[in-house]
Design an enzyme around this catalytic site. Structure first.
Site, PDB file in Angstrom:
ATOM      1  N   GLU A   1     -10.514 -11.146  44.402  1.00 28.52           N
ATOM      2  CA  GLU A   1     -10.272 -12.300  44.597  1.00 28.52           C
ATOM      3  C   GLU A   1     -11.004 -12.873  45.817  1.00 28.52           C
ATOM      4  OE1 GLU A   1      -5.851 -11.742  46.405  1.00 28.52           O
ATOM      5  OE2 GLU A   1      -5.365 -13.594  45.272  1.00 28.52           O
TER       6      GLU A   1
ATOM      7  N   LYS B   1       9.372 -11.940  58.284  1.00 25.86           N
ATOM      8  CA  LYS B   1       7.954 -11.742  59.263  1.00 25.86           C
ATOM      9  C   LYS B   1       7.412 -11.981  58.740  1.00 25.86           C
ATOM     10  CE  LYS B   1       4.309  -9.714  59.574  1.00 25.86           C
ATOM     11  NZ  LYS B   1       3.432 -10.327  59.652  1.00 25.86           N
TER      12      LYS B   1
ATOM     13  N   CYS C   1      -2.581 -18.174  45.537  1.00 28.10           N
ATOM     14  CA  CYS C   1      -2.615 -16.510  44.552  1.00 28.10           C
ATOM     15  C   CYS C   1      -3.257 -17.184  42.856  1.00 28.10           C
ATOM     16  CB  CYS C   1      -0.931 -16.110  44.603  1.00 28.10           C
ATOM     17  SG  CYS C   1      -0.384 -17.133  44.613  1.00 28.10           S
TER      18      CYS C   1
ATOM     19  N   GLY D   1       1.607 -11.494  49.709  1.00 25.77           N
ATOM     20  CA  GLY D   1       0.713 -11.249  50.129  1.00 25.77           C
ATOM     21  C   GLY D   1      -0.357 -10.571  49.080  1.00 25.77           C
ATOM     22  N   SER D   2      -1.460  -9.986  50.241  1.00 22.76           N
ATOM     23  CA  SER D   2      -2.824  -8.604  49.261  1.00 22.76           C
ATOM     24  C   SER D   2      -1.839  -7.927  48.758  1.00 22.76           C
ATOM     25  CB  SER D   2      -3.972  -8.549  50.023  1.00 22.76           C
ATOM     26  OG  SER D   2      -3.156  -7.888  50.864  1.00 22.76           O
ATOM     27  N   THR D   3      -2.563  -7.278  47.263  1.00 19.43           N
ATOM     28  CA  THR D   3      -1.854  -6.285  46.817  1.00 19.43           C
ATOM     29  C   THR D   3      -2.519  -4.746  47.149  1.00 19.43           C
ATOM     30  OG1 THR D   3      -2.796  -7.224  44.228  1.00 19.43           O
ATOM     31  CG2 THR D   3      -3.437  -5.065  44.012  1.00 19.43           C
ATOM     32  N   GLU D   4      -3.377  -5.149  48.190  1.00 12.90           N
ATOM     33  CA  GLU D   4      -3.325  -3.697  48.937  1.00 12.90           C
ATOM     34  C   GLU D   4      -2.755  -3.841  49.986  1.00 12.90           C
ATOM     35  OE1 GLU D   4      -6.559  -4.990  51.543  1.00 12.90           O
ATOM     36  OE2 GLU D   4      -7.070  -2.816  52.331  1.00 12.90           O
TER      37      GLU D   4
ATOM     38  N   GLY E   1       0.649  -4.413  49.815  1.00 14.59           N
ATOM     39  CA  GLY E   1       1.345  -4.718  48.596  1.00 14.59           C
ATOM     40  C   GLY E   1       1.801  -3.002  47.873  1.00 14.59           C
TER      41      GLY E   1
ATOM     42  N   GLU F   1       5.000 -10.615  44.707  1.00 16.84           N
ATOM     43  CA  GLU F   1       4.265 -11.356  44.920  1.00 16.84           C
ATOM     44  C   GLU F   1       2.545 -11.343  45.067  1.00 16.84           C
ATOM     45  OE1 GLU F   1       1.768 -14.267  43.858  1.00 16.84           O
ATOM     46  OE2 GLU F   1       3.062 -15.601  44.930  1.00 16.84           O
TER      47      GLU F   1
HETATM   48  P1  NAI Z   1      -1.778  -9.537  54.126  1.00  6.35           P
HETATM   49  O1  NAI Z   1      -1.505  -8.817  52.491  1.00  6.35           O
HETATM   50  O2  NAI Z   1      -2.556  -9.099  54.798  1.00  6.35           O
HETATM   51  O3  NAI Z   1      -1.084  -9.961  54.589  1.00  6.35           O
HETATM   52  C1  NAI Z   1       0.419 -10.934  53.780  1.00  6.35           C
HETATM   53  C2  NAI Z   1       1.399 -10.374  54.768  1.00  6.35           C
HETATM   54  O4  NAI Z   1       1.404  -9.214  55.089  1.00  6.35           O
HETATM   55  C3  NAI Z   1       1.321 -10.783  56.207  1.00  6.35           C
HETATM   56  O5  NAI Z   1       2.702 -11.324  57.251  1.00  6.35           O
HETATM   57  C4  NAI Z   1       0.952 -10.125  56.899  1.00  6.35           C
HETATM   58  O6  NAI Z   1       1.369  -9.994  58.433  1.00  6.35           O
HETATM   59  C5  NAI Z   1       1.582  -8.999  56.653  1.00  6.35           C
HETATM   60  N1  NAI Z   1       1.010  -7.212  56.456  1.00  6.35           N
HETATM   61  C6  NAI Z   1      -0.078  -7.542  56.482  1.00  6.35           C
HETATM   62  N2  NAI Z   1       0.044  -6.037  56.201  1.00  6.35           N
HETATM   63  C7  NAI Z   1       0.954  -5.182  56.779  1.00  6.35           C
HETATM   64  C8  NAI Z   1       1.446  -4.509  56.177  1.00  6.35           C
HETATM   65  N3  NAI Z   1       0.720  -2.308  56.307  1.00  6.35           N
HETATM   66  N4  NAI Z   1       2.873  -3.608  56.442  1.00  6.35           N
HETATM   67  C9  NAI Z   1       3.926  -4.671  55.750  1.00  6.35           C
HETATM   68  N5  NAI Z   1       3.527  -5.521  55.821  1.00  6.35           N
HETATM   69  C10 NAI Z   1       1.788  -6.046  55.997  1.00  6.35           C
HETATM   70  O7  NAI Z   1      -2.843 -10.736  53.843  1.00  6.35           O
HETATM   71  P2  NAI Z   1      -4.046 -11.448  54.504  1.00  6.35           P
HETATM   72  O8  NAI Z   1      -5.268 -10.138  55.804  1.00  6.35           O
HETATM   73  O9  NAI Z   1      -3.832 -12.159  55.007  1.00  6.35           O
HETATM   74  O10 NAI Z   1      -5.314 -12.077  53.701  1.00  6.35           O
HETATM   75  C11 NAI Z   1      -6.009 -10.954  52.803  1.00  6.35           C
HETATM   76  C12 NAI Z   1      -6.731 -11.352  51.372  1.00  6.35           C
HETATM   77  O11 NAI Z   1      -5.515 -10.860  51.045  1.00  6.35           O
HETATM   78  C13 NAI Z   1      -6.642 -13.294  50.903  1.00  6.35           C
HETATM   79  O12 NAI Z   1      -7.724 -13.103  51.418  1.00  6.35           O
HETATM   80  C14 NAI Z   1      -6.126 -13.138  49.711  1.00  6.35           C
HETATM   81  O13 NAI Z   1      -7.248 -12.483  48.720  1.00  6.35           O
HETATM   82  C15 NAI Z   1      -4.951 -11.905  49.616  1.00  6.35           C
HETATM   83  N6  NAI Z   1      -3.729 -12.798  49.639  1.00  6.35           N
HETATM   84  C16 NAI Z   1      -2.647 -12.966  48.599  1.00  6.35           C
HETATM   85  C17 NAI Z   1      -1.399 -13.733  49.056  1.00  6.35           C
HETATM   86  C18 NAI Z   1      -0.560 -14.433  48.314  1.00  6.35           C
HETATM   87  O14 NAI Z   1      -0.368 -15.200  48.395  1.00  6.35           O
HETATM   88  N7  NAI Z   1      -0.225 -13.603  46.660  1.00  6.35           N
HETATM   89  C19 NAI Z   1      -1.198 -14.285  50.322  1.00  6.35           C
HETATM   90  C20 NAI Z   1      -2.430 -14.479  51.752  1.00  6.35           C
HETATM   91  C21 NAI Z   1      -3.292 -13.214  50.972  1.00  6.35           C
END
Ligand code: NAI
Ligand code: MG
Length: 501
Positions: free
Chosen positions: A405, A198, A307, A251-254, A256, A273
């Site tokens: 972050e 996804k 990240c 993605g985000s820790t939240e 995760g 990660e």
């Molecule tokens: P996110 O963690 O919400 O999104 C990342 C991925 O997870 C996307 O594919 C999203 O569709 C999916 N996702 C979102 N909610 C989900 C859920 N409940 N269940 C399963 N999958 C879900 O991150 P977002 O909202 O794009 O960015 C918010 C913050 O997260 C950023 O400002 C940054 O601080 C952090 N982040 C960290 C990343 C990293 O490389 N570690 C990458 C992207 C965001």
């Protein structure tokens, strides 16, 4: 190096035409069992060019039903299809073929990354190059996944088989929309798994083009399935689906934490990660020029949406002012603007949401007493999600901007006194993804490498990532290590076979 220029917003007509044709040429449907299909609900969503705020394309919005279909296809491919059963050499060839096709379409893929994500075209080309390397690296692994022969008692023969896990759900972010595919799909496929990917809703286009190339490379049907859609719907459905054996998330820790909870229901294998707030520590004895340019790249590359970005720059007191001045000069030389302009060195943030978020942190920082050395506001462009490269001084490690972050081009400069203080402040965070140390003192470098609680420590460099080297987080930056041999461990399980002789 020039001034901070307003973007040459007006894209040349020729380029505008080419890019919109490119976006049009990509499939906009879900890839399930080797076929492209609309979402069962018929729903779609728009993906936007962050440099212009124009809609690039309308893409299928996958939901829970589509995830179920994709998981079924991946299960069928795993249980009955050729992929896990073929000679490992054939899997190597197939992964090499993917790499070859990525190479043949490198310019187009880079353009798609820039269109959907906004990073400068030169950085997007770099991302395509790294993606290819990761596929080549894991192509090599397919023939090198060994079991053990154990020193069993004479009447027994005990060996182990390292077997694939099965169906892997993989949820990736938008900051490396193509490279993250390689980190996830490369090792999963090398080990003989099948996947449901996804991509992030902000950047579906590189993933869809990838899917088309994977089919062209001869990946058997159902081995790679792609469900575009949103996190709380498609992503969450994948994370809790009982037919998924392993979930890999960046993605985000939240989110995760939510994924980890969802996986508990049927004890899925999980690798995460997540975010970071990485300390980058500059000692007074460091080479000033390279520490300034390396630290600038460490926080400004990809608009700071990395990240492992070196977002907390700890500078030893005696050089604090000079370092701040030099970093601000470097930031001043960054050309913010149209990411397709080859002279541009910083593009827009990925989305309106991230734009607001980062601008919100800048305001919070000012309220908490940080001073803007340079930047600190949105870009001058009338359209697009631009933020000026920013250097904040007088930052305290307890401020919100030093704890959360930001994920934008914002360097926070924090003073420190000595080694112990650097390690103490550097480690004072819930995260532990990466750290940097700049010094000419060899033993100090090694001591800090041990003292810093981070998955990667860069000494006299910052941000180097290579598929040979494991990557992942201490503390709330994640679970597990990707890349290197570590990803092979993430995508296999061990079976012990005991035979009475
Ligand atoms: P996110 O963690 O919400 O999104 C990342 C991925 O997870 C996307 O594919 C999203 O569709 C999916 N996702 C979102 N909610 C989900 C859920 N409940 N269940 C399963 N999958 C879900 O991150 P977002 O909202 O794009 O960015 C918010 C913050 O997260 C950023 O400002 C940054 O601080 C952090 N982040 C960290 C990343 C990293 O490389 N570690 C990458 C992207 C965001
Ligand atoms: Mg989110």
């Amino acid at each position: 190096m020039g001034e901070l220029l307003p973007s040459e917003q007006a894209m040349p007509d020729e380029q505008r035409k080419r890019t919109s044709e490119l976006a049009r040429s990509v499939p906009k449907q879900l890839l399930i069992g080797g076929r492209w299909a609309a979402a069962k609900s018929g729903k779609t969503f728009e993906t936007v060019n962050p440099a212009t705020e124009e809609v690039l394309a309308t893409v299928a919005e996958g939901g829970a039903d589509d995830v179920t279909e994709a998981v079924r296809a991946a299960r069928e491919a795993f249980e009955n299809g050729p992929w896990p059963r073929m000679r490992p050499h054939q899997r190597t060839r197939c992964l090499l073929k993917i790499a070859e096709l990525l190479e043949a379409h490198a310019d187009e893929l880079a353009a798609l990354i820039t269109l959907d994500n906004g990073k400068p075209i030169a950085e997007a080309r770099g991302e395509v190059g790294r993606t290819i390397e990761v596929f080549i690296y894991y192509a090599g692994w397919a023939t090198k996944i060994y079991g053990e022969t154990n020193p069993s008692e004479p009447a027994l023969f005990n060996y182990t088989l390292r077997e694939p896990l099965g169906v892997c759900g993989q949820i990736i972010p938008w900051n490396g929309p193509l490279s993250m595919i390689a980190w996830k799909i490369g090792p999963a496929l090398a080990c003989g798994n099948t996947v449901v990917l996804k991509p992030a809703e902000q950047t579906p286009l590189p993933a869809l083009r990838f899917g088309q190339l994977a089919v062209e490379a001869g990946v058997p049907e159902g081995v790679v399935n792609i469900i575009t859609g949103f996190g709380p719907t498609a992503g969450a459905a994948l994370a809790r689906h009982p037919g998924v054996d392993k979930i890999a998330f960046t993605g985000s820790t939240e989110v995760g934490k939510e994924i980890l909870q969802a996986s508990a229901h049927d004890l899925k294998r999980v690798s995460l990660e997540l975010g970071g707030k990485s300390p980058n520590i500059i000692f007074a004895d460091a080479d000033l020029k390279s520490s300034v340019s390396g630290s600038a790249a460490g926080i400004f590359r990809n608009q700071g949406q990395v990240c492992s970005a070196g977002s907390r720059i700890f500078v030893q007191r005696e050089i604090y002012d000079e370092f701040a001045q030099r970093l601000a000069e470097t930031a001043k030389g960054i050309r913010l603007g149209d990411p397709f302009d080859p002279h541009t060195t910083m593009g827009p943030l990925v989305s309106a949401e991230q734009h607001e978020r980062v601008l919100g942190y800048l305001e919070a920082g000012k309220r908490e007493g940080a001073k803007v050395k340079i930047g600190g506001e949105r870009g001058p462009q009338p359209q697009g999600y631009f933020v000026k490269p920013t250097v904040l001084v007088d930052v305290g490690n307890a401020m919100r901007i030093a704890r959360e972050e930001i994920f934008g081009p914002v360097a926070s400069l924090i003073p420190f006194t000595d080694e112990a203080d650097a390690a103490l402040q550097g480690n004072d965070t819930i995260y532990g993804l990466a750290a940097g140390v700049w010094t000419r003192d060899l033993s100090r470098a090694h001591k800090l490498a041990r003292a810093l609680k981070a998955g990667t420590v860069w000494i006299n460099c910052y941000g180097m990532i290579d598929p040979i080297s494991p990557f992942g987080g201490y503390k709330q930056s994640g679970i597990g290590r990707e890349l290197g041999q570590h990803s092979i461990e993430l995508y296999t399980q061990v079976k012990s076979v005991l035979i009475r002789l």
